[in-house]
Enzyme design. Structure first.
Site, short mmCIF file in Angstrom:
data_model
loop_
_atom_site.label_atom_id
_atom_site.label_comp_id
_atom_site.label_asym_id
_atom_site.label_seq_id
_atom_site.Cartn_x
_atom_site.Cartn_y
_atom_site.Cartn_z
N LYS A 138 68.44 38.34 21.82
CA LYS A 138 69.66 38.82 22.44
C LYS A 138 70.43 37.63 22.99
CE LYS A 138 71.55 42.19 23.00
NZ LYS A 138 71.63 43.47 23.43
N HIS A 141 74.81 37.68 27.37
CA HIS A 141 75.93 38.59 27.63
C HIS A 141 76.63 38.12 28.91
CE1 HIS A 141 77.68 42.41 29.17
NE2 HIS A 141 77.81 42.71 27.92
N HIS A 144 74.79 38.17 31.91
CA HIS A 144 73.73 37.19 32.06
C HIS A 144 74.09 36.10 33.05
CE1 HIS A 144 72.58 38.22 27.64
NE2 HIS A 144 72.45 39.23 28.46
#
Length: 550
Positions: A138, A141, A144
């Site tokens: 992942k 984002h 994050h």
């Protein structure tokens, strides 16, 4: 600390009150500076001395304060004693205050504020902090900035993955695979079923599934380390919850042996944390296919970390949406017989709203990092006072990160906030750009006048209101650090540093070094050097790298 003044006051109070000085130290606080009037340096709240103050009215408090103040005497440290609303106030000998604070700041360096009597009774502890928590495959984002998202893409890669793309840009490719497999799973139930089966094979130790997961993990961590480096973040250990897939089965066996595991009609395994069937207290720990869940793996991770590190405290920093999850994990540890569960703590944070880059709505933190560097470079290029820099990209990123961090830490961690690029990059006001600008300006002052002025310091030359305000504020640094260490809120440090920067800006305009007599210039340079040192210390605590030129 507070340069020993707090202890000196406590010793005099102890003789009058017949209490040990240690019992009084934390009741004596540095007084916040005031723009309207000169204030005392320390105050004692009489309220804090009374074991049971419920029966005391405000007038009683004032009488108590007056009576206590009458019993105290000025000495070589305290030059004036007065009373306020239920307080006894202490003013420190001005020359002693100036000399001691400046000397302490320079001598203690990065430890200034930490060598305080406020921290003296706190034992050294081993603390494990889990934060960011990136998972295989992942990409970072925008969330994050405060955390990262969980995911595993075995099935998706088998369906849509390309080895060449994986090697050249692993996280981007795996993210694209993730998006594609989610779309497919929404329309085709067999895809979701295949994903569950892949995860089951992984938990059972299937070599092919493990090899693919290990490849994702290794490539992902390489990318994470690169992005973490841009953030100035280093981890001692990379071990996500998927690392504990085998040990999670041991957790399930332990729960079963204690009679805590209950099977549902659907075939899942749950634990009733209430003991009376309260649906809101049911925690699912195993899927119907026998595979573990997030909670089970977090239990295994906590147990393993205690075995490995013997921690005094473990702190989980995640978004507030996981509050119930951690409450249940800590409860499960308790009922499993792990008394150390009370040493575990969840520090939740809110949501950043409205963050967009020029490419549109933000998806990844790396996009944000690139955006702040680009915007800061453009800002620096448009300002006439910008110095010629050896590495403008590095400076732009450090200043931009400071802007982002200060914006994020200004309020309560738990609060959501609306993001604004314009507000973040203001060079004036309460911003990270202003902090960096202040630090660079003070560093430039030292460079311009060299160390010659620092050989001697006549503290009598620093009695102007602007100097005294700065010295009083420097006194408070240990209290601010102590407060943040107790409630784990960085906003106290942010507020302190912004105030210090504003005080320095005012002093820089009025307390000139250039064209002043040598002993006056030297004293002022000492003061500005102390401000820069404490400013740098505080910024580093927040994860900000101070810049010396901008």
């Amino acid at each position: 600390m507070a340069c020993g003044f707090r202890r000196s006051i406590a010793c005099q109070l102890s003789r009058v009150l017949d209490l040990p000085p240690e019992n009084l130290i934390k009741s004596i606080s540095a007084v916040p500076i005031s723009k309207k009037e000169e204030v005392a340096d320390f105050q004692l709240s009489v309220d804090s001395l009374l074991e049971n103050n419920n029966g005391h009215s405000r007038p009683d408090m004032q009488v108590q304060a007056t009576r206590l103040a009458e019993k105290l005497k000025c000495d070589t440290v305290v030059s004036e004693i007065s009373t306020g609303q239920g307080t006894v106030n202490f003013k420190i000998n001005r020359e002693l205050l100036t000399k001691t604070v400046l000397q302490q700041v320079i001598e203690d360096g990065p430890k200034y504020g930490l060598k305080s009597e406020l921290f003296s009774d706190l034992p050294q502890k081993k603390i494990v902090v889990e934060f960011s928590s990136p998972n295989v495959a992942k990409k970072f984002h925008v969330g994050h900035l405060r955390s990262t998202i969980i995911g595993l893409l075995g099935t998706g890669f088998q369906l849509f993955g390309y080895e060449e793309k994986l090697q050249s840009n692993p996280l981007q490719h795996l993210f694209e695979v993730y998006v594609q497999v989610n779309k497919e799973a929404a329309d085709d139930k067999s895809v979701a079923k295949s994903a569950r089966e892949f995860f089951q094979r992984l938990e059972l130790g299937d070599m092919q599934a493990l090899a693919l997961w290990q490849k994702f993990r290794d490539l992902s961590i390489e990318e994470y380390v690169r992005i973490y480096k841009r953030l100035g973040v280093h981890f001692d250990e990379y071990s996500g919850e998927s690392f504990y897939r085998e040990k999670s089965q041991e957790v399930l066996k332990l729960l079963d042996s204690k009679g805590l595991l209950q099977k549902t009609i659907k075939g899942t395994a749950v634990v009733d944390l209430s003991g009376n069937g309260d649906p809101s207290s049911i925690c699912t720990v195993m899927r119907s296919d026998g595979t573990s869940l997030y909670a089970t793996r977090d239990l295994a991770a906590a147990i393993d970390r205690m075995d490995k590190y013997h921690f005094d405290r473990m702190i989980y920093v995640t978004d507030k949406g996981q509050k119930k999850h951690f409450q249940q994990v800590f409860q499960l540890l308790q009922i499993m017989g792990y008394d150390w569960a009370e040493r575990c703590q969840h520090v939740p944070f809110g949501v950043v709203q409205g963050m967009k880059t020029r490419r549109g709505d933000v998806t990844f933190l790396e996009d944000v990092l690139n955006e702040i560097q680009l915007r800061m470079l453009q800002n620096m290029a448009s300002i006439k006072t910008t110095k010629e820099l050896e590495n403008p990209q590095e400076t732009a990123e450090r200043v931009g990160l400071a802007a982002l961090i200060i914006q994020d830490f200004k309020g309560l961690l738990l609060s959501d906030y609306q993001f604004s690029w314009d507000r973040v990059f203001q060079s004036r006001g309460d911003t990270g750009v202003f902090l960096q600008y202040t630090h660079a300006r003070l560093h430039s002052l030292e460079e311009t006048f060299g160390c010659g002025y620092l050989n001697d310091c006549n503290t009598a030359c620093l009695q102007e209101p602007q100097s005294v305000s700065i010295l009083q504020h420097l006194l408070r640094f240990d209290e601010v650090l102590y407060r943040s260490s107790q409630d784990l809120q960085p906003r106290h440090i942010v507020s302190y540093l912004l105030t210090l920067s504003h005080l320095a800006a005012v002093a820089h305009k009025t307390l000139h070094v250039k064209d002043s007599p040598p002993e006056v210039a030297g004293a002022r340079l000492h003061l500005f050097r102390a401000v820069r040192s404490v400013l740098a210390n505080g910024m580093k605590l927040l994860g900000i790298t101070p810049v010396c030129r901008m």
